[in-house]
Design a protein around this motif. Structure first.
Motif, PDB file in Angstrom:
ATOM      1  N   HIS A   1       0.838  -1.202   0.000  1.00  0.00           N
ATOM      2  CA  HIS A   1       0.000   0.000   0.000  1.00  0.00           C
ATOM      3  C   HIS A   1       0.871   1.249   0.000  1.00  0.00           C
ATOM      4  O   HIS A   1       0.616   2.210  -0.746  1.00  0.00           O
ATOM      5  CB  HIS A   1      -0.919  -0.045   1.223  1.00  0.00           C
ATOM      6  CG  HIS A   1      -1.925   1.062   1.280  1.00  0.00           C
ATOM      7  ND1 HIS A   1      -1.626   2.288   1.823  1.00  0.00           N
ATOM      8  CD2 HIS A   1      -3.206   1.133   0.847  1.00  0.00           C
ATOM      9  CE1 HIS A   1      -2.690   3.066   1.734  1.00  0.00           C
ATOM     10  NE2 HIS A   1      -3.660   2.396   1.160  1.00  0.00           N
TER      11      HIS A   1
ATOM     12  N   GLU B   1       1.341   4.160  -3.012  1.00  0.00           N
ATOM     13  CA  GLU B   1       1.196   5.588  -2.722  1.00  0.00           C
ATOM     14  C   GLU B   1       2.441   6.357  -3.166  1.00  0.00           C
ATOM     15  O   GLU B   1       2.336   7.483  -3.653  1.00  0.00           O
ATOM     16  CB  GLU B   1       0.948   5.794  -1.229  1.00  0.00           C
ATOM     17  CG  GLU B   1      -0.440   5.383  -0.773  1.00  0.00           C
ATOM     18  CD  GLU B   1      -0.673   5.689   0.695  1.00  0.00           C
ATOM     19  OE1 GLU B   1       0.323   5.738   1.449  1.00  0.00           O
ATOM     20  OE2 GLU B   1      -1.841   5.884   1.079  1.00  0.00           O
TER      21      GLU B   1
ATOM     22  N   GLU C   1      -7.182   2.473  -3.521  1.00  0.00           N
ATOM     23  CA  GLU C   1      -8.457   2.363  -2.818  1.00  0.00           C
ATOM     24  C   GLU C   1      -8.960   0.924  -2.835  1.00  0.00           C
ATOM     25  O   GLU C   1      -9.505   0.436  -1.837  1.00  0.00           O
ATOM     26  CB  GLU C   1      -9.496   3.289  -3.467  1.00  0.00           C
ATOM     27  CG  GLU C   1      -9.202   4.775  -3.286  1.00  0.00           C
ATOM     28  CD  GLU C   1      -9.172   5.166  -1.820  1.00  0.00           C
ATOM     29  OE1 GLU C   1      -9.997   4.648  -1.046  1.00  0.00           O
ATOM     30  OE2 GLU C   1      -8.315   5.994  -1.449  1.00  0.00           O
TER      31      GLU C   1
ATOM     32  N   ARG D   1      -7.004  -0.959  -0.339  1.00  0.00           N
ATOM     33  CA  ARG D   1      -7.451  -0.625   1.023  1.00  0.00           C
ATOM     34  C   ARG D   1      -8.723  -1.399   1.360  1.00  0.00           C
ATOM     35  O   ARG D   1      -8.876  -1.897   2.492  1.00  0.00           O
ATOM     36  CB  ARG D   1      -7.685   0.878   1.132  1.00  0.00           C
ATOM     37  CG  ARG D   1      -8.009   1.332   2.547  1.00  0.00           C
ATOM     38  CD  ARG D   1      -8.170   2.833   2.636  1.00  0.00           C
ATOM     39  NE  ARG D   1      -6.888   3.513   2.441  1.00  0.00           N
ATOM     40  CZ  ARG D   1      -6.611   4.322   1.425  1.00  0.00           C
ATOM     41  NH1 ARG D   1      -7.536   4.548   0.501  1.00  0.00           N
ATOM     42  NH2 ARG D   1      -5.437   4.898   1.316  1.00  0.00           N
ATOM     43  N   ARG D   2      -9.630  -1.515   0.390  1.00  0.00           N
ATOM     44  CA  ARG D   2     -10.847  -2.303   0.638  1.00  0.00           C
ATOM     45  C   ARG D   2     -10.509  -3.771   0.858  1.00  0.00           C
ATOM     46  O   ARG D   2     -11.109  -4.441   1.713  1.00  0.00           O
ATOM     47  CB  ARG D   2     -11.818  -2.154  -0.532  1.00  0.00           C
ATOM     48  CG  ARG D   2     -12.432  -0.768  -0.672  1.00  0.00           C
ATOM     49  CD  ARG D   2     -13.632  -0.796  -1.594  1.00  0.00           C
ATOM     50  NE  ARG D   2     -13.293  -1.246  -2.930  1.00  0.00           N
ATOM     51  CZ  ARG D   2     -12.898  -0.448  -3.905  1.00  0.00           C
ATOM     52  NH1 ARG D   2     -12.776   0.858  -3.682  1.00  0.00           N
ATOM     53  NH2 ARG D   2     -12.615  -0.920  -5.102  1.00  0.00           N
TER      54      ARG D   2
ATOM     55  N   LEU E   1      -7.749  -4.920   2.098  1.00  0.00           N
ATOM     56  CA  LEU E   1      -7.181  -5.034   3.439  1.00  0.00           C
ATOM     57  C   LEU E   1      -8.279  -5.025   4.502  1.00  0.00           C
ATOM     58  O   LEU E   1      -8.193  -5.757   5.499  1.00  0.00           O
ATOM     59  CB  LEU E   1      -6.192  -3.888   3.684  1.00  0.00           C
ATOM     60  CG  LEU E   1      -4.864  -3.978   2.916  1.00  0.00           C
ATOM     61  CD1 LEU E   1      -4.073  -2.682   3.081  1.00  0.00           C
ATOM     62  CD2 LEU E   1      -4.042  -5.151   3.381  1.00  0.00           C
ATOM     63  N   ASP E   2      -9.304  -4.200   4.289  1.00  0.00           N
ATOM     64  CA  ASP E   2     -10.441  -4.207   5.216  1.00  0.00           C
ATOM     65  C   ASP E   2     -11.151  -5.562   5.184  1.00  0.00           C
ATOM     66  O   ASP E   2     -11.559  -6.088   6.229  1.00  0.00           O
ATOM     67  CB  ASP E   2     -11.426  -3.099   4.853  1.00  0.00           C
ATOM     68  CG  ASP E   2     -10.857  -1.705   5.119  1.00  0.00           C
ATOM     69  OD1 ASP E   2      -9.918  -1.600   5.935  1.00  0.00           O
ATOM     70  OD2 ASP E   2     -11.355  -0.731   4.511  1.00  0.00           O
TER      71      ASP E   2
END
Length: 336
Positions: free
Chosen positions: A214, A218, A241, A244-245, A247-248
């Motif tokens: 991640h 970036e 993004e 990130r989803r 990872l969630d």
């Protein structure tokens, strides 16, 4: 040299080249062999060279330094076993180490494989140690005429396909968790707990590698060279993004596995406590009875009732009376 030599991804060819393409800037590309790739120069506006190499071949680091003037430290990084995700800008070039899901047969999701990238806007070099499916996804688009048209889009495509493959593993893990939750009582708790432990290890492995990835993405979106166009930066931002989803989702999968693991352990503990409770009640019931029968069974002179025909039934009645008193007391104390 036959083109087929450069279309395999088994690393058994005579050169480090696994495959190569010259992008035409319109979504397509033509194959290129190793000899031509070494002397390649853009023959038309918009052409970009992409070569995918096996970094385990001898002399790859020296080749990168001599043919592409890549600094020694950067060349060694591109072929090293240090595969922690990272990305940085070096002058007008972009250097990145990324990790993707291992889709090879028999591999676990957390057994991730790395891919190194180097690009100066006109040439893109990708390197791998173990077979990786991500470059093949982008290669299929190029051969179909719908692939990236420039170096920035090519780098973006490789990253997007690498991240998208994470989703399949996450969905598979969630499906597996759902199947375990719906499993009938025939499945032993030990087997289910073992599978949950595997899922948790997979989640931790993905998190361990995807966190640094991640940050690497970036860094690309923030510090990429000028040839990395604005639309490429937007694509990378969308990929960030998506990551990130994912990872969630991994966190949710891990939490679901932990909840199921705690529930199974609580059930097992409750069953164990219930069993111990029943054994304790049985022991409490038979302890006084065992004392009475044991006392009457000692082999010494003077035992009452030895010569009586009714002594046995008297003892039985006494035991039944003691048993009835015990049941009443256990009921009154709410032990039963």
């Amino acid at each position: 040299m036959p083109e087929s030599v450069f279309l395999t991804d088994d690393g058994d060819g005579p050169t480090p080249l696994l495959f190569g393409r010259v992008l035409d800037g319109k979504g397509g590309g033509r194959p290129i062999d190793w000899t031509e790739a070494l002397d390649w120069k853009p023959g038309a506006p918009g052409e970009v060279l992409w070569v995918h190499l096996d970094r385990t071949r001898p002399g790859v680091s020296e080749l990168l330094q001599s043919e592409l003037a890549i600094p020694r430290t950067t060349a060694e990084l591109l072929v090293s076993h240090d595969t922690r995700p990272r990305a940085f800008r070096e002058g007008d070039t972009l250097v990145a180490t990324l990790r993707g899901i291992n889709s090879n047969p028999g591999a676990q999701p957390e057994d991730m494989v790395s891919m190194q990238l180097w690009s100066d806007g006109k040439r893109v070099i990708s390197l791998r140690r173990n077979p990786l499916q991500t470059p093949r996804d982008t290669l299929a688009l190029i051969d179909g005429g719908t692939g990236p048209g420039d170096a920035g889009a090519l780098v973006t495509s490789l990253i997007e396909h690498m991240i998208m493959r994470m989703n399949r593993s996450i969905v598979d893990m969630n499906d597996h968790i759902d199947a375990l939750e719906e499993a009938d009582g025939g499945d032993t708790a030990e087997r289910v707990l073992e599978e949950i432990a595997i899922i948790r290890r997979n989640c931790l492995g993905l998190q361990r590698h995807m966190g640094p990835q991640h940050e690497a993405l970036e860094s690309i979106a923030r510090d990429a060279p000028e040839w990395f166009e604005e639309h490429d930066r937007r694509e990378i931002t969308e990929t960030i993004e998506r990551l990130r989803r994912y990872l969630d989702d991994i966190n949710i999968s891990k939490e679901s596995a932990m909840v199921m693991q705690d529930e199974l352990r609580a059930r097992a503990l409750a069953r164990s406590n219930r069993t111990n409770y029943l054994l304790t009640i049985v022991a409490a019931v038979f302890l006084p009875l065992s004392f009475v029968t044991g006392l009457l069974g000692i082999n010494v002179g003077g035992m009452p009732g030895v010569a009586s025909d009714h002594a046995f039934w008297i003892v039985v009645g006494l035991c039944l009376g003691v048993f009835a008193v015990q049941l009443f007391l256990f009921w009154k104390w709410k032990w039963l």
